[in-house]
Scaffold this motif. Structure first.
Motif, PDB file in Angstrom:
ATOM      1  N   LYS A  47      47.602  68.160  59.049  1.00 16.14           N
ATOM      2  CA  LYS A  47      46.888  69.163  58.250  1.00 16.14           C
ATOM      3  C   LYS A  47      47.733  70.423  58.026  1.00 16.14           C
ATOM      4  N   LEU A  48      48.802  70.584  58.840  1.00 13.76           N
ATOM      5  CA  LEU A  48      49.651  71.769  58.728  1.00 13.76           C
ATOM      6  C   LEU A  48      50.852  71.549  57.823  1.00 13.76           C
ATOM      7  N   LYS A  49      51.013  70.331  57.371  1.00 11.86           N
ATOM      8  CA  LYS A  49      52.246  69.972  56.658  1.00 11.86           C
ATOM      9  C   LYS A  49      52.505  70.841  55.439  1.00 11.86           C
ATOM     10  N   ASP A  50      51.475  71.167  54.706  1.00 13.53           N
ATOM     11  CA  ASP A  50      51.650  71.926  53.469  1.00 13.53           C
ATOM     12  C   ASP A  50      51.149  73.360  53.564  1.00 13.53           C
ATOM     13  N   ARG A  51      50.912  73.828  54.800  1.00 10.80           N
ATOM     14  CA  ARG A  51      50.478  75.215  54.967  1.00 10.80           C
ATOM     15  C   ARG A  51      51.619  76.169  54.667  1.00 10.80           C
ATOM     16  N   LYS A  52      51.346  77.201  53.884  1.00 11.87           N
ATOM     17  CA  LYS A  52      52.363  78.195  53.582  1.00 11.87           C
ATOM     18  C   LYS A  52      52.455  79.214  54.710  1.00 11.87           C
ATOM     19  N   ASN A  53      53.633  79.780  54.872  1.00 13.46           N
ATOM     20  CA  ASN A  53      53.877  80.844  55.841  1.00 13.46           C
ATOM     21  C   ASN A  53      53.647  80.419  57.286  1.00 13.46           C
ATOM     22  N   VAL A  54      53.745  79.128  57.552  1.00 14.04           N
ATOM     23  CA  VAL A  54      53.632  78.609  58.916  1.00 14.04           C
ATOM     24  C   VAL A  54      54.752  77.603  59.141  1.00 14.04           C
ATOM     25  N   SER A  55      55.557  77.837  60.152  1.00 10.85           N
ATOM     26  CA  SER A  55      56.600  76.880  60.513  1.00 10.85           C
ATOM     27  C   SER A  55      56.042  75.912  61.548  1.00 10.85           C
ATOM     28  N   VAL A  56      56.403  74.640  61.399  1.00  9.90           N
ATOM     29  CA  VAL A  56      55.965  73.619  62.351  1.00  9.90           C
ATOM     30  C   VAL A  56      57.210  72.936  62.916  1.00  9.90           C
ATOM     31  N   GLY A  57      57.362  73.019  64.221  1.00 12.38           N
ATOM     32  CA  GLY A  57      58.538  72.472  64.876  1.00 12.38           C
ATOM     33  C   GLY A  57      58.222  71.311  65.784  1.00 12.38           C
ATOM     34  N   LEU A  58      59.264  70.798  66.405  1.00  7.44           N
ATOM     35  CA  LEU A  58      59.159  69.692  67.358  1.00  7.44           C
ATOM     36  C   LEU A  58      59.271  70.257  68.768  1.00  7.44           C
ATOM     37  N   HIS A  59      58.274  69.986  69.590  1.00  7.72           N
ATOM     38  CA  HIS A  59      58.222  70.453  70.979  1.00  7.72           C
ATOM     39  C   HIS A  59      58.607  69.274  71.865  1.00  7.72           C
ATOM     40  N   TRP A  60      59.882  69.136  72.158  1.00  9.75           N
ATOM     41  CA  TRP A  60      60.345  68.013  72.967  1.00  9.75           C
ATOM     42  C   TRP A  60      59.804  68.098  74.383  1.00  9.75           C
ATOM     43  N   VAL A  61      59.408  66.950  74.934  1.00 13.75           N
ATOM     44  CA  VAL A  61      58.771  66.899  76.246  1.00 13.75           C
ATOM     45  C   VAL A  61      59.492  65.889  77.140  1.00 13.75           C
ATOM     46  N   LEU A  62      59.851  66.331  78.338  1.00 19.21           N
ATOM     47  CA  LEU A  62      60.452  65.429  79.329  1.00 19.21           C
ATOM     48  C   LEU A  62      59.793  65.540  80.691  1.00 19.21           C
ATOM     49  N   ALA A  63      58.785  66.395  80.827  1.00 14.82           N
ATOM     50  CA  ALA A  63      58.202  66.610  82.154  1.00 14.82           C
ATOM     51  C   ALA A  63      56.697  66.820  82.105  1.00 14.82           C
ATOM     52  N   CYS A  64      56.022  66.139  81.175  1.00 12.02           N
ATOM     53  CA  CYS A  64      54.563  66.283  81.057  1.00 12.02           C
ATOM     54  C   CYS A  64      54.016  65.093  80.288  1.00 12.02           C
ATOM     55  N   GLY A  65      53.065  64.376  80.880  1.00  8.01           N
ATOM     56  CA  GLY A  65      52.453  63.248  80.198  1.00  8.01           C
ATOM     57  C   GLY A  65      53.314  62.002  80.214  1.00  8.01           C
ATOM     58  N   LYS A  66      53.002  61.092  79.302  1.00  5.86           N
ATOM     59  CA  LYS A  66      53.709  59.817  79.235  1.00  5.86           C
ATOM     60  C   LYS A  66      54.807  59.863  78.182  1.00  5.86           C
ATOM     61  N   PRO A  67      55.889  59.154  78.409  1.00  4.56           N
ATOM     62  CA  PRO A  67      56.952  59.105  77.398  1.00  4.56           C
ATOM     63  C   PRO A  67      56.565  58.212  76.228  1.00  4.56           C
ATOM     64  N   ILE A  68      57.311  58.330  75.154  1.00  2.00           N
ATOM     65  CA  ILE A  68      57.123  57.439  74.011  1.00  2.00           C
ATOM     66  C   ILE A  68      57.686  56.058  74.318  1.00  2.00           C
ATOM     67  N   LEU A  69      58.860  56.028  74.927  1.00  2.00           N
ATOM     68  CA  LEU A  69      59.507  54.762  75.265  1.00  2.00           C
ATOM     69  C   LEU A  69      58.962  54.210  76.576  1.00  2.00           C
ATOM     70  N   SER A  70      59.196  52.949  76.807  1.00  2.00           N
ATOM     71  CA  SER A  70      58.728  52.313  78.040  1.00  2.00           C
ATOM     72  C   SER A  70      59.610  52.705  79.215  1.00  2.00           C
ATOM     73  N   ALA A  71      59.080  52.546  80.406  1.00  2.00           N
ATOM     74  CA  ALA A  71      59.838  52.863  81.615  1.00  2.00           C
ATOM     75  C   ALA A  71      61.109  52.030  81.715  1.00  2.00           C
ATOM     76  N   ASP A  72      61.068  50.818  81.210  1.00  2.00           N
ATOM     77  CA  ASP A  72      62.261  49.963  81.246  1.00  2.00           C
ATOM     78  C   ASP A  72      63.388  50.517  80.380  1.00  2.00           C
ATOM     79  N   GLU A  73      63.023  51.229  79.313  1.00  2.00           N
ATOM     80  CA  GLU A  73      64.027  51.769  78.402  1.00  2.00           C
ATOM     81  C   GLU A  73      64.646  53.075  78.910  1.00  2.00           C
ATOM     82  N   ILE A  74      63.862  53.847  79.677  1.00  2.00           N
ATOM     83  CA  ILE A  74      64.347  55.149  80.166  1.00  2.00           C
ATOM     84  C   ILE A  74      63.967  55.298  81.653  1.00  2.00           C
TER      85      ILE A  74
END
Length: 284
Positions: A47-74
């Motif tokens: 819903k924020l993709k086309d909002r003006k005057n708002v920047s949307v970034g990527l919040h990389w996570v390595l120490a909270c919740g589950k990873p995207i990849l499987s445990a076998d991969e990382i």
């Protein structure tokens, strides 16, 4: 006129976080947010993709919740319970060289790919709990972001707000270490800039933590010096609905109230501060 980015971290963590950030954007106060693609509500960011005057970034996570990849991969990033190791444990493992840089990069790219599929290219990047601000891996994050074409990042240099209680001096340890830390961050940031990465001039940081809830004092006492664009980071939530809030539940709710208020906007305007996004130009 000084310029200020107000960034709300953790978009996607919970419904309450998303609701608070959406409300802050609607109020004209939050001009930047960043998305945790490993969290259950990250897709609401569309819903924020086309909002003006708002920047949307990527919040990389390595120490909270589950990873995207499987445990076998990382395998070096994943604890026996299937989630990332806690932040303190991640730090310990990093210093003991038990964390694979290959694993880190694979997971960062996986999180980026989910973001890109949903939103396109991120406006900037940073990390949850500032995981990247450490010897060894800082450059890994900068290099990975550069390879992915993300050319803006958060600056971890400081723009201080002087203490409201001037009778208390900062601890001796802080006074000794802070100049060393500042010099180190300067070097890291300059190296990132050489790679074509831009950032605000620094983070707004209160020397007295209790001043963060006195916005009239805070915004009137920023020590800008030669800085022109600052970033103030908040973590608002409209309700307590995530196991990852940690010890700042009450503060999250308080920040939701403060950064949806027209009174806060008036305080900022009255202090001759212009709100901007990561383009660092005027919002209008």
């Amino acid at each position: 006129m000084k310029k200020l980015i107000i960034t709300a971290d953790d978009y996607g963590m919970s419904e309450g976080v998303n609701e608070a950030i959406d409300a802050g954007i609607d109020a004209g106060l939050i001009t930047s947010t960043n998305v945790m693609t490993n969290m259950p509500f990250y897709k609401e960011a569309i819903k924020l993709k086309d909002r003006k005057n708002v920047s949307v970034g990527l919040h990389w996570v390595l120490a909270c919740g589950k990873p995207i990849l499987s445990a076998d991969e990382i395998p070096t990033l994943v604890s026996p319970n299937g989630e990332f190791y806690s932040y303190p444990e991640f730090r310990k493992r990093l210093r003991k060289k038990l964390i694979s840089f290959v694993d880190i990069k694979k997971e960062l790219i996986a999180q980026y790919n989910l973001y890109y599929e949903l939103m396109g290219q991120p406006d900037y990047w940073n990390t949850h709990q500032n995981t990247h601000v450490d010897f060894g891996i800082y450059q890994l994050f900068v290099d990975t972001a550069a390879e992915l074409g993300i050319n803006k990042m958060r600056s971890h240099q400081r723009i201080y707000v002087k203490r409201s209680d001037d009778t208390q001096k900062m601890p001796l340890k802080w006074r000794i270490l802070e100049p060393v830390k500042s010099k180190m961050l300067d070097t890291w940031q300059n190296n990132a800039h050489k790679k074509g990465v831009s950032s605000p001039d620094g983070l707004i940081v209160c020397l007295n933590n209790s001043d963060i809830n006195n916005l009239e004092y805070l915004f009137a006492n920023i020590s800008w010096k030669n800085k022109n664009v600052g970033e103030y980071v908040i973590h608002p939530a409209s309700k307590n609905d995530s196991p990852y809030f940690g010890k700042i539940v009450e503060q999250r709710i308080k920040e939701y109230e403060m950064f949806t208020s027209s009174e806060t906007l008036n305080i900022i305007i009255n202090n001759d501060i212009k709100l901007v996004d990561y383009d660092m130009g005027d919002n209008s």
